[in-house]
Structure formats: structure tokens, C-alpha cells
Design an enzyme around this catalytic site. Sequence first.
Site, PDB file in Angstrom:
ATOM      1  CB  CYS A 182      33.034  23.644  30.050  1.00 40.57           C
ATOM      2  SG  CYS A 182      31.856  23.157  29.140  1.00 40.57           S
ATOM      3  CB  CYS A 205      37.752  26.377  22.822  1.00 37.10           C
ATOM      4  SG  CYS A 205      37.788  24.295  22.848  1.00 37.10           S
ATOM      5  CD  GLU A 249      42.267  16.000  30.772  1.00 34.67           C
ATOM      6  OE1 GLU A 249      43.154  15.823  31.507  1.00 34.67           O
ATOM      7  OE2 GLU A 249      41.540  16.949  30.367  1.00 34.67           O
ATOM      8  CB  CYS A 272      38.773  20.643  18.147  1.00 36.28           C
ATOM      9  SG  CYS A 272      37.066  21.025  17.395  1.00 36.28           S
ATOM     10  CB  CYS A 321      31.404  15.497  30.281  1.00 35.18           C
ATOM     11  SG  CYS A 321      32.013  16.628  28.896  1.00 35.18           S
TER      12      CYS A 321
HETATM   13  N1  SAH Z   1      32.765  20.928  20.010  1.00 34.09           N
HETATM   14  C1  SAH Z   1      31.556  21.067  20.555  1.00 34.09           C
HETATM   15  C2  SAH Z   1      31.654  20.310  21.839  1.00 34.09           C
HETATM   16  C3  SAH Z   1      32.750  20.410  22.783  1.00 34.09           C
HETATM   17  S1  SAH Z   1      32.927  21.756  23.412  1.00 34.09           S
HETATM   18  C4  SAH Z   1      31.081  22.334  20.736  1.00 34.09           C
HETATM   19  O1  SAH Z   1      31.924  23.201  20.493  1.00 34.09           O
HETATM   20  O2  SAH Z   1      29.737  22.467  20.980  1.00 34.09           O
HETATM   21  C5  SAH Z   1      31.836  21.886  24.783  1.00 34.09           C
HETATM   22  C6  SAH Z   1      31.158  23.294  25.286  1.00 34.09           C
HETATM   23  O3  SAH Z   1      32.304  23.904  25.870  1.00 34.09           O
HETATM   24  C7  SAH Z   1      31.128  24.451  24.034  1.00 34.09           C
HETATM   25  O4  SAH Z   1      29.576  24.918  24.221  1.00 34.09           O
HETATM   26  C8  SAH Z   1      32.004  25.233  23.963  1.00 34.09           C
HETATM   27  O5  SAH Z   1      31.903  26.438  23.251  1.00 34.09           O
HETATM   28  C9  SAH Z   1      32.399  25.450  25.544  1.00 34.09           C
HETATM   29  N2  SAH Z   1      33.659  25.788  25.842  1.00 34.09           N
HETATM   30  C10 SAH Z   1      35.099  25.524  25.032  1.00 34.09           C
HETATM   31  N3  SAH Z   1      35.918  26.340  25.748  1.00 34.09           N
HETATM   32  C11 SAH Z   1      35.223  26.907  26.976  1.00 34.09           C
HETATM   33  C12 SAH Z   1      36.031  27.634  27.923  1.00 34.09           C
HETATM   34  N4  SAH Z   1      37.304  27.998  27.981  1.00 34.09           N
HETATM   35  N5  SAH Z   1      34.977  27.887  28.963  1.00 34.09           N
HETATM   36  C13 SAH Z   1      33.877  27.867  28.756  1.00 34.09           C
HETATM   37  N6  SAH Z   1      33.093  27.056  27.772  1.00 34.09           N
HETATM   38  C14 SAH Z   1      34.071  26.664  26.838  1.00 34.09           C
HETATM   39 FE1  SF4 Z   2      35.981  22.485  18.822  1.00 35.04          FE
HETATM   40 FE2  SF4 Z   2      36.453  23.839  21.145  1.00 35.04          FE
HETATM   41 FE3  SF4 Z   2      35.142  24.976  19.264  1.00 35.04          FE
HETATM   42 FE4  SF4 Z   2      34.027  22.889  20.414  1.00 35.04          FE
HETATM   43  S1  SF4 Z   2      34.496  24.752  21.514  1.00 35.04           S
HETATM   44  S2  SF4 Z   2      34.056  23.320  18.106  1.00 35.04           S
HETATM   45  S3  SF4 Z   2      35.777  21.752  20.942  1.00 35.04           S
HETATM   46  S4  SF4 Z   2      37.250  24.175  19.070  1.00 35.04           S
END
Ligand code: SAH
Ligand code: SF4
Length: 361
Positions: free
Chosen positions: A338, A118, A91, A111, A104
Site C-alpha cells: 500500500c 503517500c 501498477e 494523485c 488492487c
Molecule cells: N486515494 C485513495 C485510494 C488509494 S490509496 C485513498 O486515499 O483512500 C490506498 C490506501 O493506501 C489509503 O488508505 C492510503 O492512505 C494508504 N497509503 C498511502 N500511502 C501509504 C503508505 N506509505 N503506507 C501505508 N498506507 C499508505
Molecule cells: Fe492520493 Fe495517496 Fe492521498 Fe490516496 S493516499 S488520496 S492516492 S495522495
Amino acid sequence: MTVNLLGLTQKELAEFFVELGEKPFRAKQVMKWIHQLGVSDFNDMTDVAKSLRDKLTQLAVVAVPKLLNEQLSSDGTRKWLLELTPGNAIETVFIPEDDRGTLCVSSQVGCALACTFCSTGRQGFNRNLTTAEIIGQIWWAYKALGKNPKGERVISNVVLMGMGEPLLNFDAVINTLSILLDDMAYGLSRRRVTLSTSGVIPALQRLQEQMPVALAVSLHAPNDALRDILVPINQKYPLKQLMQACQSYVKAGPRDFITFEYVMLKDVNDSDKQARELIQLVKDIPCKFNLIPFNPFPGSGYETSTSQRIKSFKDILVQHGFIVTVRKTRGDDIDAACGQLAGKVIDKSRRHEKFMEIEND
Ligand code: SAH
Ligand code: SF4
């Protein structure tokens, strides 16, 4: 074997043309057609000699991912579901704001890092995206959104913040950045491209040397004990090292600060005491904070901090001189927020069996 030109950097494309016995400047011409004009059929590249077009038709393709679905939220957020191979889809989300439009993009299917809050992390890891698959997301979105009435691109910023950990797909991501920054392709400045990482330190150092773009670091906890749980990669690369790596990155990066992302989890990481601990942690690093209200998903086991709590946490940081933004949840009605990007992931890691707003101007 046919070559997919969509994922080639200008240098690689020039080499390809030289191999074909053509002039390397053809690379610039063809890049413009592909990325700026959104053309995938060589026959439509009208200023390319017919003989070369025929050669390209035989030897190469511009293969873009298949568009499965496009959704538009009531707040203007858009989401595209793109199929890579049968069963795997990713996505991509576009978030319009008054002064910018941010795309984005995802860098992996799933991952492996298993951050507990997440949704992508919970699904496990399937595979890295190729450069063509990452660029394919941008290609579709540019084509769909085009230019505004002023003749400017609707997409002004790109963030690598979708599914996956970009620094664990390093080579493809570096090539993606190269195409994003290339004037013959998307022509974005380093300041308008942000990579978000949970802190894969050796790769962060390589990024700093090779292609320093704006950086966001997913912090989420003020100490190792809590971060070890929320962001398990912390067990390998703890906060002290991460802070040093950030300090060093600021000097090379295109911005004079790092953005720290901090997801607000009720009764987990959102107390006033933790805010003060956070201030101590980052005291040597020029930074801004982006507080992200947790976006719930089924079975997560977490709750979002109350808005009162978020305000109190924010106020403490602000009182200590930090610039703090609280990310607005966008695209709620289409699950585009996010951490909610799911796509379709066939988990190859079998991990579950073993254990377990961006400051672009
Ligand atoms: N892997 C990278 C980029 C993808 S995640 C990282 O972790 O930075 C992008 C952002 O979304 C990250 O800051 C992550 O911590 C946040 N994120 C992931 N799951 C989330 C959720 N359920 N609610 C809010 N932010 C979340
Ligand atoms: Fe991977 Fe989600 Fe952690 Fe980003 S926040 S490193 S996408 S598991």
C-alpha cells in the site's frame, strides 16, 4: 475513428451495436468474449457472425494496456506494470489470501491530493485513467490468474486502492464499476468491490446514489488539525462533514459498516490518547478499522509505528467494541505494498513548485 470496446458498459455497447444496425443482444455476447474469455481479437469470437466480425475489425478494437513487467513475490503477491502511453505506466497488485483473492487497481496516474505519507501523492498528478485503462488492469489479471481447481475465479474481490483518488475520476470509475458488477463481464457483487477514498464528499454522495459499492475511507487522524496536514483534502472537507457523509453512505451501501483505514505513523498519529479521540470521532458510525503499518519510501520523513504501539492502539479500539484488523504487509520484496505503487508518472501538476485490509468476505 475506431472505438475501444474494452471500456464500454453493456448499455454503451448495445448502443454501439444498434448504430451498426445490429441487434442490441450482441453486446452481451461480445462482452462475454472480452471480459470472461479474455479475447481481444474479433476473429476469435467464434459464435459472432462472420459479417459482424468483419465489421468490428474495421470499426472497433479491444485495446488493452501493454504489459511491461510482471513480478511475483515470495508470499504469492503479484504485481503487473502496464504501459498506457509512452512514459506513463501504472501498477496493479494481486493479493492472495486463504479465503479470497483481491486485486488492487489504480484509477489515476499519480494523485493530486498530496497526502504527505503517500508515495503516489508525492509524485504529483498526471492524468485520469479511462475506463478502458482501469478495466485493462482487471482484464490482464483475470487472464493471468484464471480459475482455481474448483472452477472459481481466482480474483474474488476488487479494490480501488491503487494509485489515485477514484472519486476524482468519477465518470470513468462509475463505468468501471458497472462493468465489474455486470454478469456478462466480471459479475462481482457490490460487497466484493471496495472503493477507497480520502473523502471527496460531493463525489461520495454521488457514488451513494449511483453505484453504492463497499466503502473504505482513509481517515488517518482523529482530529482536523492533524488530518489537515496528513490528508490535505481535509481542509476542504473536514471531519464533521465526512462523518455525516459516512453515516448516510452506510444506509445505502451493500454492507452495514464502513471500513476506516488508518496508517500507523510513529509519534504522529499512534498514541493511546489519539486512539481514544478516534473512538469519539466515529461513535455514531457503524465501522471497522483497518490499521495499516506505514510502508516507508525514500525521503518520506515518516517512520512506521512499532508493533507494540500498534498493538496498544488496536487494543483500545477493540476494548471499545470495534473490529480491528492490522493489515499485513504483503509483497514487500516487490514494492507492492500500500502506498508504494509508483508506476511512472510525469508530473503535470507542478504542485511541488507551488507548495507543498479490507473487509471483503
Ligand atoms: N486515494 C485513495 C485510494 C488509494 S490509496 C485513498 O486515499 O483512500 C490506498 C490506501 O493506501 C489509503 O488508505 C492510503 O492512505 C494508504 N497509503 C498511502 N500511502 C501509504 C503508505 N506509505 N503506507 C501505508 N498506507 C499508505
Ligand atoms: Fe492520493 Fe495517496 Fe492521498 Fe490516496 S493516499 S488520496 S492516492 S495522495
